[in-house]
Design a protein around this motif. Structure first.
Motif, PDB file in Angstrom:
ATOM      1  N   VAL A  28       0.834  -1.204   0.000  1.00 51.64           N
ATOM      2  CA  VAL A  28       0.000   0.000   0.000  1.00 51.64           C
ATOM      3  C   VAL A  28       0.875   1.263   0.000  1.00 51.64           C
ATOM      4  O   VAL A  28       0.625   2.216  -0.752  1.00 51.64           O
ATOM      5  CB  VAL A  28      -0.943   0.000   1.220  1.00 51.64           C
ATOM      6  N   PHE A  29       1.916   1.271   0.835  1.00 49.00           N
ATOM      7  CA  PHE A  29       2.827   2.428   0.870  1.00 49.00           C
ATOM      8  C   PHE A  29       3.532   2.611  -0.466  1.00 49.00           C
ATOM      9  O   PHE A  29       3.780   3.740  -0.903  1.00 49.00           O
ATOM     10  CB  PHE A  29       3.852   2.256   1.993  1.00 49.00           C
ATOM     11  N   LEU A  30       3.861   1.497  -1.112  1.00 48.74           N
ATOM     12  CA  LEU A  30       4.496   1.573  -2.426  1.00 48.74           C
ATOM     13  C   LEU A  30       3.556   2.206  -3.448  1.00 48.74           C
ATOM     14  O   LEU A  30       3.978   3.014  -4.291  1.00 48.74           O
ATOM     15  CB  LEU A  30       4.916   0.181  -2.890  1.00 48.74           C
ATOM     16  N   LEU A  31       2.266   1.864  -3.373  1.00 45.44           N
ATOM     17  CA  LEU A  31       1.280   2.473  -4.271  1.00 45.44           C
ATOM     18  C   LEU A  31       1.165   3.969  -4.017  1.00 45.44           C
ATOM     19  O   LEU A  31       1.090   4.773  -4.962  1.00 45.44           O
ATOM     20  CB  LEU A  31      -0.087   1.794  -4.077  1.00 45.44           C
ATOM     21  N   PHE A  32       1.162   4.358  -2.733  1.00 47.79           N
ATOM     22  CA  PHE A  32       1.099   5.774  -2.404  1.00 47.79           C
ATOM     23  C   PHE A  32       2.313   6.520  -2.942  1.00 47.79           C
ATOM     24  O   PHE A  32       2.199   7.609  -3.528  1.00 47.79           O
ATOM     25  CB  PHE A  32       1.013   5.968  -0.887  1.00 47.79           C
ATOM     26  N   LYS A  33       3.493   5.948  -2.733  1.00 47.77           N
ATOM     27  CA  LYS A  33       4.719   6.590  -3.221  1.00 47.77           C
ATOM     28  C   LYS A  33       4.727   6.675  -4.749  1.00 47.77           C
ATOM     29  O   LYS A  33       5.186   7.669  -5.323  1.00 47.77           O
ATOM     30  CB  LYS A  33       5.938   5.813  -2.735  1.00 47.77           C
ATOM     31  N   SER A  34       4.213   5.639  -5.398  1.00 50.74           N
ATOM     32  CA  SER A  34       4.152   5.649  -6.862  1.00 50.74           C
ATOM     33  C   SER A  34       3.223   6.757  -7.355  1.00 50.74           C
ATOM     34  O   SER A  34       3.526   7.446  -8.340  1.00 50.74           O
ATOM     35  CB  SER A  34       3.666   4.293  -7.381  1.00 50.74           C
ATOM     36  N   ALA A  35       2.080   6.925  -6.672  1.00 49.27           N
ATOM     37  CA  ALA A  35       1.150   7.992  -7.064  1.00 49.27           C
ATOM     38  C   ALA A  35       1.802   9.361  -6.931  1.00 49.27           C
ATOM     39  O   ALA A  35       1.678  10.218  -7.820  1.00 49.27           O
ATOM     40  CB  ALA A  35      -0.110   7.909  -6.210  1.00 49.27           C
ATOM     41  N   VAL A  36       2.531   9.566  -5.826  1.00 52.76           N
ATOM     42  CA  VAL A  36       3.227  10.843  -5.629  1.00 52.76           C
ATOM     43  C   VAL A  36       4.292  11.043  -6.700  1.00 52.76           C
ATOM     44  O   VAL A  36       4.436  12.134  -7.260  1.00 52.76           O
ATOM     45  CB  VAL A  36       3.856  10.897  -4.223  1.00 52.76           C
TER      46      VAL A  36
END
Length: 301
Positions: A28-36
């Motif tokens: 989930v954190f990886l998805l958030f970082k990817s979105a940013v």
């Protein structure tokens, strides 16, 4: 022995569940970082693209002179002035009405049903396309009220367009003021209006500046809302009154890119105008943010 085996099994199961939760959290954190990262990369690409093609057009002449030779030469000074006038004019229209509406909904309205209906209408109004606001301004301000294609008609149209943003930001600012402020003021004998005017509004004003910032950004970048009400293809003179038409940066870009006489010849002017528009919006936002920070520091004392 049986209890020790059960506890071992529970321990293994607990550690397994914890490891699974850890993996899910990392994903989930990886998805958030990817979105940013994607948003940041898109912003860098857009800014880099505009800078690369727009900087060659930048000059003192470009910023301080009128367009010449079918707008293939000269500058964009009338467009800069027109954009500033329309943006701050829209702010002057939307801010008082938006704050007054937010005060009524948050402080005075007693019917929950009426408040829900009004908020539903405001939220729907925020999603209406800007071209619809342009047609509304054309029919009401330009035709029915007789303003013609003018700064005043454009300001009123942009003010109506930005009104939902101001109301939403102002309501959130009013909700953030602790209820104890109101109770203390009323307990000291102040009236409802005195409490709002002297206690609630000063505490909520820095948050309301968010609505002002959004209004400036929205108004400065609008094309469809002003192409029917205020903006013209070309005018040789600066506006002298509120009933004069005006040139504006977003409409100027649209005209040069789609309806100009020599579109390819004006390509550098298109990118230069885009760069000036981005810089102008950023500058106006920075001024509003500076004022908001000063207000917040004053309230913190």
């Amino acid at each position: 022995m049986i209890e020790s085996k059960a506890s071992k099994q529970m321990g293994h199961g607990g550690s397994g569940n914890y490891a699974m939760r850890e993996r899910i959290q990392k994903i989930v954190f990886l998805l958030f970082k990817s979105a940013v990262a994607i948003n940041g990369l898109a912003l860098l690409i857009i800014c880099g693209f505009v800078l690369y093609y727009g900087l060659p057009a930048m000059s003192w002449e470009f910023l301080t002179e009128n367009p010449r030779n079918s707008m293939t030469e000269g500058g964009i000074l009338p467009c800069i002035v027109g954009t500033i006038v329309l943006s701050y004019g829209a702010l002057m229209v939307a801010l008082p009405w938006g704050i007054a509406t937010a005060i009524y909904l948050n402080e005075y309205a007693t019917s929950p049903k009426l408040v829900r209906i009004l908020r539903l209408g405001i939220n729907n109004l925020a999603g209406v396309p800007s071209v619809v606001f342009g047609l509304f301004g054309l029919s009401l301000f330009v035709t029915v009220m007789g303003m013609g294609v003018s700064i005043l008609a454009g300001v009123c149209t942009l003010g109506a367009l930005a009104l939902p943003l101001v109301i939403g930001a102002s309501e959130e600012a009013l909700r953030s003021v602790p209820q104890t402020y109101r109770e203390a003021s009323l307990g000291l004998g102040a009236t409802k209006w005195q409490t709002i005017y002297r206690v609630v509004l000063p505490a909520a004003l820095p948050g309301m500046m968010t609505g002002a910032i959004l209004t400036l950004s929205r108004a400065a970048g609008e094309t469809a809302a002003i192409m029917f009400t205020a903006a013209v293809f070309f005018t040789p003179e600066m506006p002298a009154s509120l009933f004069d038409d005006v040139m504006a940066l977003p409409y100027h870009i649209y005209v040069l890119a789609t309806a100009g006489t020599e579109i390819e010849k004006t390509r550098h002017i298109q990118y230069g105008t885009s760069l000036v528009l981005i810089s102008l919006v950023l500058g106006m936002n920075m001024v509003a943010i500076y004022i908001r920070v000063k207000m917040q520091k004053k309230m913190a004392r």
